[in-house]
Design an enzyme around this catalytic site. Structure first.
Site, short mmCIF file in Angstrom:
data_model
loop_
_atom_site.label_atom_id
_atom_site.label_comp_id
_atom_site.label_asym_id
_atom_site.label_seq_id
_atom_site.Cartn_x
_atom_site.Cartn_y
_atom_site.Cartn_z
N ASP A 152 0.86 -1.19 0.00
CA ASP A 152 0.00 0.00 0.00
C ASP A 152 0.90 1.23 0.00
O ASP A 152 2.02 1.17 -0.47
CB ASP A 152 -0.95 -0.04 1.20
CG ASP A 152 -2.29 0.65 0.93
OD1 ASP A 152 -2.26 1.81 0.48
OD2 ASP A 152 -3.35 0.05 1.17
N HIS A 200 2.23 1.99 -3.19
CA HIS A 200 1.32 2.95 -3.82
C HIS A 200 1.85 4.37 -3.76
O HIS A 200 1.09 5.33 -3.94
CB HIS A 200 -0.06 2.87 -3.18
CG HIS A 200 -0.74 1.54 -3.38
ND1 HIS A 200 -1.98 1.25 -2.86
CD2 HIS A 200 -0.34 0.43 -4.05
CE1 HIS A 200 -2.33 0.01 -3.18
NE2 HIS A 200 -1.34 -0.51 -3.91
#
Length: 396
Positions: free
Chosen positions: A219, A242
């Site tokens: 993430d 991310h």
């Protein structure tokens, strides 16, 4: 403005941490309190007993986890303490893989402490492989939050350095309601497909300094949530993951603004995003202001520069809804490297709260062919190298 608050932050950190070296030091080895090497017997009571005894004393107190592997169930190490505290981890702290470890949303919590040092060359092993299959947040808005590896809550004047965290069940590190926190030379890793394994989450905190670190997760490498103020991030390598994100914002009423954030001299390798600001729609009102991204290199990044004011990871949102989060004074300077998609600059701002004073300076991003920009409701300026050609409206 940015240089002023960087200088002020470094001065505060220097005065706080140098002052500790003058204190009397006591060392509390967790083995003396019953901790057992081998990773089979729960040592949480031993750690907690060592902490409580050290916390009751003045001076500088060190809780030492020596070489070896020590099993640890969810543990809260709380203050206030009479003196300065150091958690020195030289071995491996291993989380439980049992289902019972998922009954709470934390593994290790340090809270209500002033003058805290977390150091050593040890490892926090979250045993995430045992938990990721229970993460259904992508399709379940009422999903259960899995345990964060290390949570700092209401701690001030804190230095964390040279610690590694692997395979967190959820986020590796959470910083909430803290002031004057410095993170240096940390290494946070989890597989790129592990769900919600953010590297560092920051919220309701100020004067946070993150530097010289390597973060590869499933993430956000770093996520700055509401109330993040005066944050400096420098010399961080991100990937997989991310990217470095502000948000998501706007999901709750009365969110505090995100202000004065500096991200510089960082690199991104193979991430889905590079520099991202994300807000929800429909949203409550909030503000992002005074953000600088400077001297950034990206390699094979899908969205090197992105503002997404329709952020909806569950894909169930109303496409006609709008965000009420205002985004003002955002600067992108000297952003170079390669994009894995043609749209290298993607600034999608809200018609209800357009992005104002967005500056693009010396942007040089390449693709197999020419890169392009896509903008909506963005007002600002551009200068220097612009590859792809800018699409901001030249007014504020």
């Amino acid at each position: 403005m940015a240089l002023h608050f960087i200088t002020a932050l470094l001065t505060v950190m220097f005065l706080v941490f140098v002052g500790r070296a003058r204190s009397q030091t006591r060392v509390f080895d967790v083995r003396q309190f019953g901790a057992v090497n081998g990773g089979k017997i729960d040592s949480s009571d031993a750690l907690l007993s060592a902490w409580r005894q050290a916390c009751s004393l003045g001076g500088m107190n060190v809780i030492r986890v020596p070489r070896g592997t020590f099993l640890l169930s969810p543990t809260i190490l709380a203050g206030p303490c009479r003196g300065s505290m150091e958690l020195r981890i030289n071995g491996i702290l291993r989380a439980s893989a049992a289902l019972s470890s998922l009954d709470v949303d934390y593994w290790i919590v340090l809270q209500r402490i002033d003058d805290l040092n977390i150091t050593g060359d040890g490892v926090l092993d979250g045993q995430g492989h045992s938990a990721w299959k229970y993460n259904d947040c992508f399709w379940n808005p009422k999903c259960k939050t899995l345990p964060t590896t290390l949570r700092l809550q209401d701690v001030n004047n804190t230095l964390l350095h040279d610690i590694a965290s692997v395979n967190s069940k959820s986020a590796h590190l959470s910083i909430f309601a803290c002031q004057n926190v410095s993170l240096e030379r940390v290494k946070l890793t989890a597989p790129g497909d592990s769900p919600n394994t953010d590297g560092i989450r920051v919220g309701m905190s100020s004067y946070v300094f993150i530097r010289d670190s390597v973060i590869g997760t499933g993430d956000d490498c770093i996520a700055m949530n509401h109330g993040s103020v005066k944050i400096i991030i420098t010399n961080v390598t991100c990937g997989p993951g991310h990217g470095i994100s502000i948000g998501s914002l706007g999901g709750s009423p009365d969110e505090n603004p995100v202000r004065l954030v500096w991200v510089g001299n960082c690199s991104f390798v193979g991430t889905t995003n590079g520099l991202r600001i994300k807000t929800k729609a429909t949203s409550y009102r909030s503000l992002v202001s005074g953000i600088t991204f400077a001297d950034i290199h990206v390699e094979n990044v899908t969205n090197p520069i992105i503002i997404d004011q329709q952020y909806c990871p569950s894909h169930t949102c109303d496409p006609k809804a709008v965000s009420l989060v205002a985004i003002h004074y955002v600067k992108y300077k000297n952003i170079t490297g390669t994009s894995s998609s043609q749209v290298a600059v993607n600034l999608q701002c809200s018609p209800a709260a357009p992005c104002l004073n967005v500056t693009l300076q010396d942007i040089d991003l390449s693709y197999h062919g020419d890169t392009t920009s896509s903008c909506s409701n963005v007002f600002g300026s551009s200068s220097g190298i612009q590859h792809p050609p800018p699409c901001v409206n030249n007014r504020s």
